[in-house]
Design a protein around this motif. Structure first.
Motif, PDB file in Angstrom:
ATOM      1  N   THR A 165       0.850  -1.196   0.000  1.00 19.08           N
ATOM      2  CA  THR A 165       0.000   0.000   0.000  1.00 19.08           C
ATOM      3  C   THR A 165       0.880   1.239   0.000  1.00 19.08           C
ATOM      4  N   ASN A 166       0.649   2.154  -0.945  1.00 17.59           N
ATOM      5  CA  ASN A 166       1.461   3.370  -0.970  1.00 17.59           C
ATOM      6  C   ASN A 166       0.843   4.437  -0.067  1.00 17.59           C
ATOM      7  N   GLN A 167       1.552   5.560   0.065  1.00 16.84           N
ATOM      8  CA  GLN A 167       1.119   6.578   1.005  1.00 16.84           C
ATOM      9  C   GLN A 167      -0.229   7.183   0.615  1.00 16.84           C
ATOM     10  N   ALA A 168      -0.449   7.374  -0.673  1.00 17.21           N
ATOM     11  CA  ALA A 168      -1.716   7.963  -1.127  1.00 17.21           C
ATOM     12  C   ALA A 168      -2.888   7.041  -0.814  1.00 17.21           C
ATOM     13  N   GLN A 169      -2.702   5.744  -1.069  1.00 18.12           N
ATOM     14  CA  GLN A 169      -3.756   4.780  -0.770  1.00 18.12           C
ATOM     15  C   GLN A 169      -4.013   4.708   0.729  1.00 18.12           C
ATOM     16  N   ALA A 170      -2.924   4.726   1.505  1.00 17.92           N
ATOM     17  CA  ALA A 170      -3.062   4.673   2.961  1.00 17.92           C
ATOM     18  C   ALA A 170      -3.825   5.890   3.475  1.00 17.92           C
ATOM     19  N   SER A 171      -3.534   7.067   2.923  1.00 19.60           N
ATOM     20  CA  SER A 171      -4.221   8.288   3.356  1.00 19.60           C
ATOM     21  C   SER A 171      -5.714   8.224   3.046  1.00 19.60           C
ATOM     22  N   ALA A 172      -6.059   7.697   1.863  1.00 15.32           N
ATOM     23  CA  ALA A 172      -7.472   7.597   1.490  1.00 15.32           C
ATOM     24  C   ALA A 172      -8.218   6.652   2.421  1.00 15.32           C
ATOM     25  N   ARG A 173      -7.620   5.507   2.711  1.00 12.18           N
ATOM     26  CA  ARG A 173      -8.279   4.543   3.605  1.00 12.18           C
ATOM     27  C   ARG A 173      -8.363   5.097   5.028  1.00 12.18           C
ATOM     28  N   ALA A 174      -7.329   5.844   5.424  1.00 12.54           N
ATOM     29  CA  ALA A 174      -7.342   6.434   6.763  1.00 12.54           C
ATOM     30  C   ALA A 174      -8.463   7.459   6.888  1.00 12.54           C
ATOM     31  N   GLN A 175      -8.725   8.227   5.836  1.00 10.89           N
ATOM     32  CA  GLN A 175      -9.808   9.209   5.869  1.00 10.89           C
ATOM     33  C   GLN A 175     -11.173   8.531   5.997  1.00 10.89           C
ATOM     34  N   ALA A 176     -11.342   7.430   5.277  1.00  6.04           N
ATOM     35  CA  ALA A 176     -12.600   6.685   5.382  1.00  6.04           C
ATOM     36  C   ALA A 176     -12.753   6.093   6.778  1.00  6.04           C
ATOM     37  N   PHE A 177     -11.645   5.617   7.325  1.00  6.31           N
ATOM     38  CA  PHE A 177     -11.650   5.059   8.677  1.00  6.31           C
ATOM     39  C   PHE A 177     -12.005   6.141   9.688  1.00  6.31           C
ATOM     40  N   ALA A 178     -11.424   7.335   9.518  1.00 13.57           N
ATOM     41  CA  ALA A 178     -11.700   8.436  10.441  1.00 13.57           C
ATOM     42  C   ALA A 178     -13.175   8.830  10.404  1.00 13.57           C
ATOM     43  N   LYS A 179     -13.760   8.867   9.216  1.00 17.24           N
ATOM     44  CA  LYS A 179     -15.175   9.226   9.091  1.00 17.24           C
ATOM     45  C   LYS A 179     -16.053   8.214   9.818  1.00 17.24           C
ATOM     46  N   ALA A 180     -15.695   6.921   9.681  1.00 17.77           N
ATOM     47  CA  ALA A 180     -16.486   5.870  10.336  1.00 17.77           C
ATOM     48  C   ALA A 180     -16.403   5.988  11.857  1.00 17.77           C
ATOM     49  N   THR A 181     -15.209   6.265  12.394  1.00 15.67           N
ATOM     50  CA  THR A 181     -15.061   6.357  13.852  1.00 15.67           C
ATOM     51  C   THR A 181     -15.752   7.595  14.402  1.00 15.67           C
ATOM     52  N   GLN A 182     -15.811   8.670  13.620  1.00 18.93           N
ATOM     53  CA  GLN A 182     -16.503   9.882  14.085  1.00 18.93           C
ATOM     54  C   GLN A 182     -18.007   9.671  14.210  1.00 18.93           C
ATOM     55  N   GLU A 183     -18.515   8.688  13.483  1.00 19.21           N
ATOM     56  CA  GLU A 183     -19.954   8.421  13.516  1.00 19.21           C
ATOM     57  C   GLU A 183     -20.353   7.414  14.595  1.00 19.21           C
ATOM     58  N   LEU A 184     -19.381   6.992  15.394  1.00 16.01           N
ATOM     59  CA  LEU A 184     -19.673   6.062  16.486  1.00 16.01           C
ATOM     60  C   LEU A 184     -20.656   6.687  17.471  1.00 16.01           C
ATOM     61  N   ARG A 185     -21.544   5.885  17.999  1.00 16.64           N
ATOM     62  CA  ARG A 185     -22.489   6.332  19.027  1.00 16.64           C
ATOM     63  C   ARG A 185     -22.288   5.488  20.279  1.00 16.64           C
ATOM     64  N   GLY A 186     -21.103   5.642  20.895  1.00 17.10           N
ATOM     65  CA  GLY A 186     -20.814   4.872  22.106  1.00 17.10           C
ATOM     66  C   GLY A 186     -20.156   3.547  21.777  1.00 17.10           C
ATOM     67  N   CYS A 187     -19.703   2.877  22.805  1.00 14.99           N
ATOM     68  CA  CYS A 187     -18.961   1.629  22.624  1.00 14.99           C
ATOM     69  C   CYS A 187     -19.841   0.495  22.117  1.00 14.99           C
ATOM     70  N   GLY A 188     -21.149   0.611  22.312  1.00 15.42           N
ATOM     71  CA  GLY A 188     -22.041  -0.452  21.869  1.00 15.42           C
ATOM     72  C   GLY A 188     -22.112  -0.593  20.359  1.00 15.42           C
TER      73      GLY A 188
END
Length: 473
Positions: free
Chosen positions: A348-371
């Motif tokens: 995985t190159n840096q550009a691909q890693a950055s794109a996946r990291a952004q998608a990951f960040a968006k998903a974690t921001q939408e968390l509604r508690g540990c459940g």
């Protein structure tokens, strides 16, 4: 710079109950690995103009040394023959070689020929001290039996996840031997028992002294304490610029992060704390030289600062932690966490890693508690790990600041790398730290007694060295 010696004495192992085995080996490695000179570099700016004539000698030794001295004969004090006789006990070249290999094995170090030669000199000195300790213990009718040596040897083997037979083979493959390891164990056990019999009974700590320390601790409640590590390089007016340049070069290497701070402290520091990776322990600024105290108070946890000019040389400081005396520290809070990990495919190159990291960040921001963690993780292909006993101070400094500000149910920002993937920590609960308390009288008395036993042990070893008959061959 007497505080260095005080801190070193506190750490000297001289009392019963010490762990024989991997801890013993690590202690030897810490004090014996490569004593090379600091890296050479261009002259720095500090100390410019502070020079003396080549023949000048600072009068700080208490010795009557001529100003313009002449060496009669060609003698290299660093040349040592491979064998020695210490009060009729022979130390052979094989003894030295096998102990060097034992140190390298315990430290998982690959030694260059130059490092090995330097290590031989240090090991020979240690073997001489060890011999003197065993001999002195015998004067007190202390002898370590073969059964005791075997029992301790078996315990060491277990710590290395090997049977005694497999450990024997491992030692031989490493260039050492069972005999060399048992000799070190014998020296440790004999000296411990000697101190328990001949030193500890004569160490006393009065009630008034203990009460005085408790009063000082209570008076200091709320003041800052710093957990510091230090590299100290001695300098004279004649070589101040070169030492400063060397210190800057060491600092640059530390900041690259290829090796931990302790590695450079053991390699280059000229303070007695070199043997413990430069560790000064928890210390208040009132006990530090003014220059170091000023630097410590302005540092953030995890920061390295220097070179700092101090009396007699230069220091590099590393602040590993800080707290307030007898005050509850929020960094001691225990967290209940869920960790999400999204691993990246190979190459995985840096550009691909950055794109996946952004998608990951968006998903974690939408968390509604540990459940909801497991559901979100399944949607993005992430793994989840639970841990309910993580102290904030045990996390990397960057994450400590983040976790201190999080509310329950919130996620940290993503962190990681293209090679290891991206992670996030979700805070599920927090058990706040309890308030600090003054150590009780028994604890303080035990610490004082330990310090005094350590000090007398070092004094006794110095006396043994002065009286010893050592012949090199």
């Amino acid at each position: 710079m007497g505080y260095r010696h005080l801190k070193h004495n506190v750490r000297l192992a001289a009392r019963g109950g010490r762990v024989i085995g991997s801890v013993v080996l690590a202690a030897l490695a810490a004090s014996a690995i490569a004593q090379g000179a600091p890296p050479q570099g261009a002259a720095g700016q500090a100390g410019a103009g502070r020079t003396v004539q080549d023949q000048s000698v600072p009068d700080n030794t208490g010795l009557d040394i001529p100003t313009n001295l002449q060496i009669f004969g060609k003698v290299d004090p660093n040349v040592r023959k491979p064998t020695a006789i210490v009060n009729d006990t022979v130390i052979t070249g094989t003894d030295v070689d096998q102990r060097v290999s034992l140190v390298a094995m315990a430290n998982e170090a690959k030694l260059s020929p130059e490092d090995r030669e330097r290590l031989k000199l240090q090991v020979l000195r240690q073997l001489i001290d060890e011999t003197l300790q065993i001999q002195e213990a015998k004067t007190a009718d202390i002898t370590i039996t073969p059964a005791e040596l075997t029992q301790s040897y078996d315990a060491v083997s277990k710590r290395f996840n090997r049977t005694p037979v497999a450990m024997r083979a491992y030692l031989r493959e490493s260039g050492s031997s069972e005999r060399s390891l048992k000799r070190q164990i014998e020296g440790e056990l004999a000296w411990q028992r000697y101190l328990r019999r001949r030193v500890e009974p004569f160490v006393n700590v009065g009630d008034e002294e203990v009460k005085s320390i408790i009063d000082r601790l209570q008076a200091a409640k709320g003041t800052d304490e710093f957990n510091l590590k230090e590299i100290y390089l001695a300098a004279t007016p004649a070589n101040s610029q070169q030492v400063y340049a060397n210190a800057k070069q060491i600092l640059q290497e530390i900041q690259k992060g290829a090796q931990p701070f302790e590695y450079y402290a053991r390699q280059f520091s000229e303070a007695s704390t070199r043997a413990v990776g430069g560790d000064l322990g928890w210390i208040r600024t009132a006990t530090l030289p003014a220059q170091l105290a000023e630097a410590a108070t302005s540092m953030q946890v995890g920061q390295v600062a220097g070179p700092i000019e101090v009396s007699g040389g230069y220091s590099i400081l590393y602040l590993t932690d800080k707290r307030q005396v007898l005050t509850a520290d929020p960094r001691d809070a225990k967290l209940s966490l869920k960790q999400l990990t999204l691993r990246f495919p190979p190459n995985t190159n840096q550009a691909q890693a950055s794109a996946r990291a952004q998608a990951f960040a968006k998903a974690t921001q939408e968390l509604r508690g540990c459940g909801t963690v497991e559901k979100v993780a399944a949607g993005i292909g992430a793994d989840v790990v639970d841990n309910d006993t993580v102290r904030i101070r045990d996390l990397p400094p960057q994450l400590q600041e983040v976790m201190l500000k999080l509310q329950v149910g919130e996620s940290s920002p993503p962190f990681g790398s293209a090679e290891q993937g991206v992670r996030a920590l979700v805070l599920c609960g927090r058990d706040e730290a309890s308030g600090g308390s003054v150590p009780n009288s028994e604890q303080i008395q035990g610490q004082l007694e330990q310090q005094r036993v350590n000090l007398r042990a070092q004094q006794k070893l110095r006396d043994l060295r002065r009286d010893a008959v050592v012949e090199y061959r």
